[in-house]
Design a protein around this motif. Sequence first.
Motif, PDB file in Angstrom:
ATOM      1  N   ALA A  75     -68.355  48.751  48.014  1.00  0.00           N
ATOM      2  CA  ALA A  75     -68.007  47.439  47.468  1.00  0.00           C
ATOM      3  C   ALA A  75     -66.773  47.521  46.576  1.00  0.00           C
ATOM      4  N   THR A  76     -66.518  48.689  45.993  1.00  0.00           N
ATOM      5  CA  THR A  76     -65.330  48.851  45.154  1.00  0.00           C
ATOM      6  C   THR A  76     -64.065  48.702  45.980  1.00  0.00           C
ATOM      7  N   TYR A  77     -64.024  49.383  47.113  1.00  0.00           N
ATOM      8  CA  TYR A  77     -62.869  49.254  48.008  1.00  0.00           C
ATOM      9  C   TYR A  77     -62.697  47.806  48.430  1.00  0.00           C
ATOM     10  N   MET A  79     -54.545  52.296  40.234  1.00  0.00           N
ATOM     11  CA  MET A  79     -54.448  53.445  41.136  1.00  0.00           C
ATOM     12  C   MET A  79     -55.634  54.383  40.942  1.00  0.00           C
ATOM     13  N   SER A  80     -56.083  54.550  39.695  1.00  0.00           N
ATOM     14  CA  SER A  80     -57.238  55.417  39.441  1.00  0.00           C
ATOM     15  C   SER A  80     -58.490  54.872  40.122  1.00  0.00           C
ATOM     16  N   HIS A  81     -58.590  53.538  40.232  1.00  0.00           N
ATOM     17  CA  HIS A  81     -59.701  52.941  40.981  1.00  0.00           C
ATOM     18  C   HIS A  81     -59.686  53.432  42.424  1.00  0.00           C
ATOM     19  N   MET A  82     -58.512  53.317  43.057  1.00  0.00           N
ATOM     20  CA  MET A  82     -58.400  53.663  44.472  1.00  0.00           C
ATOM     21  C   MET A  82     -58.556  55.163  44.699  1.00  0.00           C
ATOM     22  N   LEU A 112     -61.067  51.919  30.636  1.00  0.00           N
ATOM     23  CA  LEU A 112     -59.629  51.728  30.838  1.00  0.00           C
ATOM     24  C   LEU A 112     -59.347  50.357  31.448  1.00  0.00           C
ATOM     25  N   THR A 113     -60.217  49.937  32.356  1.00  0.00           N
ATOM     26  CA  THR A 113     -60.046  48.632  32.992  1.00  0.00           C
ATOM     27  C   THR A 113     -60.337  47.502  32.014  1.00  0.00           C
ATOM     28  N   TYR A 114     -61.305  47.714  31.148  1.00  0.00           N
ATOM     29  CA  TYR A 114     -61.711  46.664  30.214  1.00  0.00           C
ATOM     30  C   TYR A 114     -60.593  46.290  29.247  1.00  0.00           C
ATOM     31  N   LYS A 124     -60.932  33.363  42.086  1.00  0.00           N
ATOM     32  CA  LYS A 124     -61.662  32.616  41.069  1.00  0.00           C
ATOM     33  C   LYS A 124     -61.828  33.405  39.774  1.00  0.00           C
ATOM     34  N   GLY A 125     -62.046  34.702  39.888  1.00  0.00           N
ATOM     35  CA  GLY A 125     -62.323  35.510  38.706  1.00  0.00           C
ATOM     36  C   GLY A 125     -61.109  36.160  38.084  1.00  0.00           C
ATOM     37  N   GLY A 126     -60.039  36.306  38.857  1.00  0.00           N
ATOM     38  CA  GLY A 126     -58.846  36.943  38.333  1.00  0.00           C
ATOM     39  C   GLY A 126     -58.826  38.439  38.596  1.00  0.00           C
ATOM     40  N   LEU A 127     -57.659  39.031  38.424  1.00  0.00           N
ATOM     41  CA  LEU A 127     -57.438  40.433  38.767  1.00  0.00           C
ATOM     42  C   LEU A 127     -58.231  41.384  37.874  1.00  0.00           C
ATOM     43  N   LYS A 128     -58.212  41.147  36.564  1.00  0.00           N
ATOM     44  CA  LYS A 128     -58.861  42.070  35.632  1.00  0.00           C
ATOM     45  C   LYS A 128     -60.363  42.139  35.868  1.00  0.00           C
ATOM     46  N   TRP A 129     -61.021  40.991  35.966  1.00  0.00           N
ATOM     47  CA  TRP A 129     -62.479  40.990  36.074  1.00  0.00           C
ATOM     48  C   TRP A 129     -62.941  41.456  37.445  1.00  0.00           C
ATOM     49  N   THR A 130     -62.137  41.212  38.452  1.00  0.00           N
ATOM     50  CA  THR A 130     -62.452  41.772  39.765  1.00  0.00           C
ATOM     51  C   THR A 130     -62.374  43.295  39.718  1.00  0.00           C
ATOM     52  N   GLY A 131     -61.316  43.803  39.060  1.00  0.00           N
ATOM     53  CA  GLY A 131     -61.182  45.243  38.909  1.00  0.00           C
ATOM     54  C   GLY A 131     -62.301  45.852  38.084  1.00  0.00           C
ATOM     55  N   LEU A 132     -62.734  45.152  37.045  1.00  0.00           N
ATOM     56  CA  LEU A 132     -63.802  45.664  36.186  1.00  0.00           C
ATOM     57  C   LEU A 132     -65.126  45.744  36.944  1.00  0.00           C
TER      58      LEU A 132
END
Length: 497
Positions: free
Chosen positions: A162-164, A65-68, A264-266, A120-128
């Motif tokens: 690109a983050t969105y 949520m902090s990302h968004m 925090l994402t890492y 392919k990369g997964g949720l965590k690494w996409t978020g990072l």
Amino acid sequence: MSLENQQLLQEERQGLEQAPLLIRSMSSNSPDATSRIRTIQNAPEGNAGKLKTYKRRWFVLGVFMSHMISNNMVWISFSPISTIAQCYYGVSLFWINALSWVYMLTYALFSLPAVWFLEKGGLKWTGLIGATLNAAGSWLRFAGTHPQMFWLLFLGQTVTSATYLMENNGCSKMSAIWFPPRERTIATTLYSVIASQFGVLIGLLVGPLVVTGGGTSYTNDICNNTITINSTALDRQPWESTVYNQLFYYMLAQAILTTLVIPLTYILPEAPPTPPSVTAPRNSKKTQTPFLRLLKTALSNVYFDIFLIATAILSSAGASYVTVFQEVLHNAGYEKYQNVIGYLGSSMMVAAIIGLLVIGKWIDYTRRYYATVIFASFSSVLITLTLSLLIQFKLLFYLIFITGTLVSCSMSLLGGITFEYAVEMTYPLPESISAGLLNLFNQIMGIVMVIAVGQLVQHKLAMYGNYVFTGLLLLASIIVVFVRPTLRRVKVENDTT
């Protein structure tokens, strides 16, 4: 485990190679299809046979949520100070507005590659990666604070877009991985819609408070050169210095906040040790199925295709209506309520957030997707028509204020529901496929609507746009009536309990 079941399990672990067959089977409500999926999901593999929820799921949700929030705050930051920004940077209003629509353009062009990377990369690494791009773009925006560096500001805005792009497609996937069935819709709603609304609300409120330019009248005098001293235009230098200092600290604060999200994402885990539902184990894995095959399978679902079109119309028409709403009120003769109109925008967003929270919990406990979507769609039509008539006949402004707030609330009810409803239609395909296609169609339709709204405002026809939007909402609502698919994921979960 029988040889056949072992083979099915192996196919699932290799990336849903049997997804098209399963979808065709479930479309015909075949009991065997449900049995086969249940066998796959409950097959023992480590902790796959257990179900458990973890308190850390709320921390994971909070980080995403902090990302968004931070990204939407950055996105909207120049909209409430557009006059100051236009004068300060010496560019046309087109380029100031471009700071907003570059997000839509970027999304329309690169949405599907972003979905591919998420799978392919997964949720965590996409978020990072998304958080890193958001911070990098914010620092570029900070470097573009000088009035001669608008190009650098625009470059930074493009990078943050690109983050969105990276984040918004993962809402349903995150909910499926971390949350039990009774919390999935509210988690998706908080991540995908409420966090975005909250970020926009912060940007709309904080921007005008920090970047004042010395006041509206002073800014207008500077930009229009209407004040003269000894026959010389009022010196811009003190005004530019004031705006520079205000923008400097405003952009710096945004850059620091977006940077804090990265660590925090890492530290986030990729997935919980034990899944929260019988349909969750596959969500923590990266599918090996060819991406184009997943898209083809999703788009071969007739219910999903109709739903894509209907929700794109509902979403873009609603957003465009809110965009043109202030212009409609001005044209209708409500200029004296200018200050109150500003509060109306905030009131509409708060009402939207409340409506989203209520409807999210309702869906989680009832699973009544179809009835809720129908109610939200047709209530939007009725309330929008009522608001149009109130404005047309110039009735009391406070009736318009209340009705406008209800319009925002009713239109927002479809927020998180659409993502979860789409997952139910396309299961067992990955959640990001349906979310990515929904977002893509919404953005394309949104671009069309923004252009149409611009033409209406330019030709002083914004008032008639009320009825155009009402007609579009009615069309989409009628289309939605014919979308009544089997809730595939719910069926699997019910059959395994």
